[in-house]
Design a protein around this motif. Structure first.
Motif, PDB file in Angstrom:
ATOM      1  N   ALA A   1       0.980  -1.246   0.077  1.00 46.10           N
ATOM      2  CA  ALA A   1       0.151   0.084   0.117  1.00 46.10           C
ATOM      3  C   ALA A   1       1.032   1.354   0.126  1.00 46.10           C
ATOM      4  CB  ALA A   1      -0.846  -0.272   1.051  1.00 46.10           C
ATOM      5  N   ARG A   2       1.983   1.073   0.616  1.00 49.94           N
ATOM      6  CA  ARG A   2       2.898   2.276   0.710  1.00 49.94           C
ATOM      7  C   ARG A   2       3.416   2.586  -0.710  1.00 49.94           C
ATOM      8  NH1 ARG A   2       5.981   0.684   4.503  1.00 49.94           N
ATOM      9  NH2 ARG A   2       7.611  -0.026   3.167  1.00 49.94           N
ATOM     10  N   ARG A   3       3.824   1.491  -1.175  1.00 54.85           N
ATOM     11  CA  ARG A   3       4.637   1.840  -2.551  1.00 54.85           C
ATOM     12  C   ARG A   3       3.497   2.307  -3.570  1.00 54.85           C
ATOM     13  NH1 ARG A   3       9.168  -0.757  -4.204  1.00 54.85           N
ATOM     14  NH2 ARG A   3       9.299  -2.329  -2.549  1.00 54.85           N
ATOM     15  N   VAL A   4       2.244   1.863  -3.690  1.00 54.43           N
ATOM     16  CA  VAL A   4       1.278   2.375  -4.522  1.00 54.43           C
ATOM     17  C   VAL A   4       1.017   3.609  -4.342  1.00 54.43           C
ATOM     18  CG1 VAL A   4      -1.077   2.026  -5.208  1.00 54.43           C
ATOM     19  CG2 VAL A   4       0.437  -0.143  -4.706  1.00 54.43           C
ATOM     20  N   ALA A   5       0.941   4.146  -2.818  1.00 57.79           N
ATOM     21  CA  ALA A   5       0.540   5.676  -2.514  1.00 57.79           C
ATOM     22  C   ALA A   5       1.759   6.578  -2.744  1.00 57.79           C
ATOM     23  CB  ALA A   5       0.316   5.688  -0.895  1.00 57.79           C
ATOM     24  N   GLU A   6       3.131   5.922  -2.864  1.00 63.28           N
ATOM     25  CA  GLU A   6       3.998   6.957  -3.148  1.00 63.28           C
ATOM     26  C   GLU A   6       4.249   7.024  -4.765  1.00 63.28           C
ATOM     27  OE1 GLU A   6       7.125   5.632   0.221  1.00 63.28           O
ATOM     28  OE2 GLU A   6       7.199   4.440  -1.491  1.00 63.28           O
ATOM     29  N   HIS A   7       3.541   5.779  -5.460  1.00 65.41           N
ATOM     30  CA  HIS A   7       3.613   6.438  -6.820  1.00 65.41           C
ATOM     31  C   HIS A   7       2.659   5.841  -7.613  1.00 65.41           C
ATOM     32  CE1 HIS A   7       7.963   7.336  -6.782  1.00 65.41           C
ATOM     33  NE2 HIS A   7       7.999   6.019  -6.078  1.00 65.41           N
ATOM     34  N   PRO A   8       1.341   6.472  -7.201  1.00 61.93           N
ATOM     35  CA  PRO A   8       0.051   6.260  -7.639  1.00 61.93           C
ATOM     36  C   PRO A   8      -0.162   6.284  -9.308  1.00 61.93           C
ATOM     37  CG  PRO A   8      -0.187   8.092  -6.744  1.00 61.93           C
ATOM     38  CD  PRO A   8       1.327   7.586  -6.301  1.00 61.93           C
ATOM     39  N   ARG A   9       0.395   6.923  -9.921  1.00 58.84           N
ATOM     40  CA  ARG A   9       0.488   7.056 -11.279  1.00 58.84           C
ATOM     41  C   ARG A   9       1.289   6.010 -11.846  1.00 58.84           C
ATOM     42  NH1 ARG A   9       2.147  12.964 -14.052  1.00 58.84           N
ATOM     43  NH2 ARG A   9       4.141  12.151 -13.132  1.00 58.84           N
ATOM     44  N   ARG A  10       2.537   5.754 -11.344  1.00 61.58           N
ATOM     45  CA  ARG A  10       3.383   4.696 -12.011  1.00 61.58           C
ATOM     46  C   ARG A  10       2.323   3.383 -11.952  1.00 61.58           C
ATOM     47  NH1 ARG A  10       9.408   4.650  -9.937  1.00 61.58           N
ATOM     48  NH2 ARG A  10       8.989   6.574 -10.513  1.00 61.58           N
ATOM     49  N   PHE A  11       1.685   3.098 -10.997  1.00 65.75           N
ATOM     50  CA  PHE A  11       1.028   1.844 -10.576  1.00 65.75           C
ATOM     51  C   PHE A  11      -0.101   1.846 -11.744  1.00 65.75           C
ATOM     52  CE2 PHE A  11      -2.641  -0.481  -9.264  1.00 65.75           C
ATOM     53  CZ  PHE A  11      -1.794  -1.840  -9.013  1.00 65.75           C
ATOM     54  N   ARG A  12      -0.802   2.944 -11.817  1.00 62.09           N
ATOM     55  CA  ARG A  12      -1.707   3.006 -13.176  1.00 62.09           C
ATOM     56  C   ARG A  12      -1.263   2.507 -14.215  1.00 62.09           C
ATOM     57  NH1 ARG A  12      -3.351   7.583  -9.875  1.00 62.09           N
ATOM     58  NH2 ARG A  12      -2.859   8.742 -11.771  1.00 62.09           N
ATOM     59  N   LEU A  13      -0.026   3.190 -14.633  1.00 59.57           N
ATOM     60  CA  LEU A  13       0.657   3.105 -15.850  1.00 59.57           C
ATOM     61  C   LEU A  13       1.136   1.675 -16.328  1.00 59.57           C
ATOM     62  CD1 LEU A  13       2.088   4.203 -18.632  1.00 59.57           C
ATOM     63  CD2 LEU A  13       4.099   4.583 -17.172  1.00 59.57           C
ATOM     64  N   LEU A  14       1.737   1.065 -15.113  1.00 56.64           N
ATOM     65  CA  LEU A  14       1.894  -0.488 -15.182  1.00 56.64           C
ATOM     66  C   LEU A  14       0.721  -1.008 -15.393  1.00 56.64           C
ATOM     67  CD1 LEU A  14       4.872  -0.668 -12.594  1.00 56.64           C
ATOM     68  CD2 LEU A  14       5.118  -0.279 -15.251  1.00 56.64           C
ATOM     69  N   LEU A  15      -0.473  -0.743 -14.727  1.00 54.31           N
ATOM     70  CA  LEU A  15      -1.520  -1.520 -14.936  1.00 54.31           C
ATOM     71  C   LEU A  15      -2.041  -1.512 -16.393  1.00 54.31           C
ATOM     72  CD1 LEU A  15      -3.496  -3.395 -13.110  1.00 54.31           C
ATOM     73  CD2 LEU A  15      -4.807  -1.380 -12.892  1.00 54.31           C
ATOM     74  N   THR A  16      -2.063  -0.434 -16.835  1.00 58.97           N
ATOM     75  CA  THR A  16      -2.606  -0.201 -18.308  1.00 58.97           C
ATOM     76  C   THR A  16      -1.870  -0.305 -19.407  1.00 58.97           C
ATOM     77  OG1 THR A  16      -2.459   2.173 -18.010  1.00 58.97           O
ATOM     78  CG2 THR A  16      -4.466   1.347 -17.280  1.00 58.97           C
ATOM     79  N   SER A  17      -0.685  -0.561 -19.329  1.00 58.25           N
ATOM     80  CA  SER A  17       0.234  -0.534 -20.319  1.00 58.25           C
ATOM     81  C   SER A  17       0.956  -1.901 -20.715  1.00 58.25           C
ATOM     82  CB  SER A  17       1.402   0.529 -20.318  1.00 58.25           C
ATOM     83  OG  SER A  17       0.702   1.833 -20.085  1.00 58.25           O
ATOM     84  N   GLU A  18       0.621  -2.929 -19.607  1.00 60.62           N
ATOM     85  CA  GLU A  18       1.536  -4.173 -19.809  1.00 60.62           C
ATOM     86  C   GLU A  18       1.341  -4.736 -21.234  1.00 60.62           C
ATOM     87  OE1 GLU A  18       0.797  -8.683 -18.057  1.00 60.62           O
ATOM     88  OE2 GLU A  18       0.413  -6.941 -16.966  1.00 60.62           O
ATOM     89  N   ASP A  19       0.353  -4.418 -22.106  1.00 63.93           N
ATOM     90  CA  ASP A  19       0.314  -4.956 -23.443  1.00 63.93           C
ATOM     91  C   ASP A  19       1.384  -4.217 -24.428  1.00 63.93           C
ATOM     92  OD1 ASP A  19      -1.657  -6.616 -22.937  1.00 63.93           O
ATOM     93  OD2 ASP A  19      -3.180  -5.297 -23.606  1.00 63.93           O
ATOM     94  N   SER A  20       1.930  -3.186 -23.968  1.00 62.52           N
ATOM     95  CA  SER A  20       2.891  -2.106 -24.533  1.00 62.52           C
ATOM     96  C   SER A  20       4.399  -2.792 -24.241  1.00 62.52           C
ATOM     97  CB  SER A  20       2.794  -0.772 -24.464  1.00 62.52           C
ATOM     98  OG  SER A  20       1.299  -0.350 -24.776  1.00 62.52           O
ATOM     99  N   PHE A  21       4.572  -3.661 -23.253  1.00 62.35           N
ATOM    100  CA  PHE A  21       5.722  -3.965 -22.774  1.00 62.35           C
ATOM    101  C   PHE A  21       6.327  -4.774 -23.943  1.00 62.35           C
ATOM    102  CE2 PHE A  21       4.358  -3.586 -18.241  1.00 62.35           C
ATOM    103  CZ  PHE A  21       4.551  -2.413 -18.231  1.00 62.35           C
ATOM    104  N   PRO A  22       7.801  -4.840 -24.028  1.00 64.27           N
ATOM    105  CA  PRO A  22       8.498  -5.832 -24.702  1.00 64.27           C
ATOM    106  C   PRO A  22       8.471  -7.131 -23.968  1.00 64.27           C
ATOM    107  CG  PRO A  22      10.045  -4.104 -24.612  1.00 64.27           C
ATOM    108  CD  PRO A  22       8.800  -3.744 -23.714  1.00 64.27           C
TER     109      PRO A  22
END
Length: 238
Positions: A100-121
């Motif tokens: 929870a702390r890691r997500v709260a420290e970087h909420p936008r980063r978490f949302r990006l990784l959640l929605t961009s997995e299909d774009s990963f190599p």
């Protein structure tokens, strides 16, 4: 922003973090494919060539984002799962609070990784998926350990693990809370207490002082015993 001129280790880490923050915003708004390296360079006051002093390209930036979030989360929870010198309930609480702390420290980063997995190599996507599985497995292991020593109610392990991760991950969609001055650490600690209130056993060292309470604890013990017997029973294959 002035262009960095000194390639010290501290300066390198600072600019790399600035690049990751710029990537979070640009990738979220425009997508990974729709963001150019020049736009990333402009966002941190570098030339396009200057970016190559820090990363080889967008794929490496994505790798840093995944490494700094998903993979480190899995490693952290994995270490807690094998640290049997400490009580299971204590480790379980620390695990939930740390996510929870890691997500709260970087909420936008978490949302990006959640929605961009299909774009990963594909190699990076494979690491990302494996780390998510490892995180769930470590949390499940902590729940099982707490069930075994009686500090956790006889809940379904998978359901409890998904529920606890869901509570921690959902922070990305509402933090920071409007009108509340809470740090990521404060949010994480309170959420861990709230979430684990429905998982950890409330029995006390002195026992209970009522027949209904005693019956409830007996039911928990019977359910726990049945779970232990089922878990230890060897499978029979035809």
């Amino acid at each position: 922003m002035p262009k960095p001129t000194v390639r010290t280790s501290g300066r390198h880490d600072l600019v790399l973090e600035q690049l990751m923050e710029a990537a979070e915003g640009l990738f979220s708004r425009q997508g990974v494919a729709g963001t150019s390296l020049q736009e990333l360079a402009d966002a941190v006051g570098l030339t396009r060539t200057g970016v190559y002093h820090y990363v080889s390209g967008k794929d490496e930036l994505l790798e840093h984002l995944v490494r700094g979030f998903t993979l480190e989360t899995a490693e952290s929870l994995g270490a807690l799962a094998v640290d049997t010198e400490r009580p299971a309930a204590e480790r379980l609480r620390e695990a939930v609070a740390s996510v929870a702390r890691r997500v709260a420290e970087h909420p936008r980063r978490f949302r990006l990784l959640l929605t961009s997995e299909d774009s990963f190599p594909e190699p990076l996507a494979k690491q990302h998926r494996a780390a998510r599985r490892d995180t769930l497995a470590a949390l499940s292991s902590l729940i099982d350990a707490a069930k075994q020593d009686g500090s956790c109610r006889p809940v379904d392990t998978s359901l409890a693990a998904f529920a606890l991760l869901g509570v921690a991950n959902w922070v990305a969609f509402w933090y920071p809370p409007r009108g509340l001055d809470l740090s990521p650490a404060q949010v994480a600690d309170q959420l861990a207490d709230i979430a684990l209130g429905g998982v950890l056993s409330d029995r006390t060292p002195d026992g209970v002082d009522s027949v209904p309470g005693a019956l409830a604890l007996l039911r928990e013990d019977v359910t726990r015993l049945e779970h232990m017997l089922t878990s230890s029973r060897p499978s029979i294959t035809p």
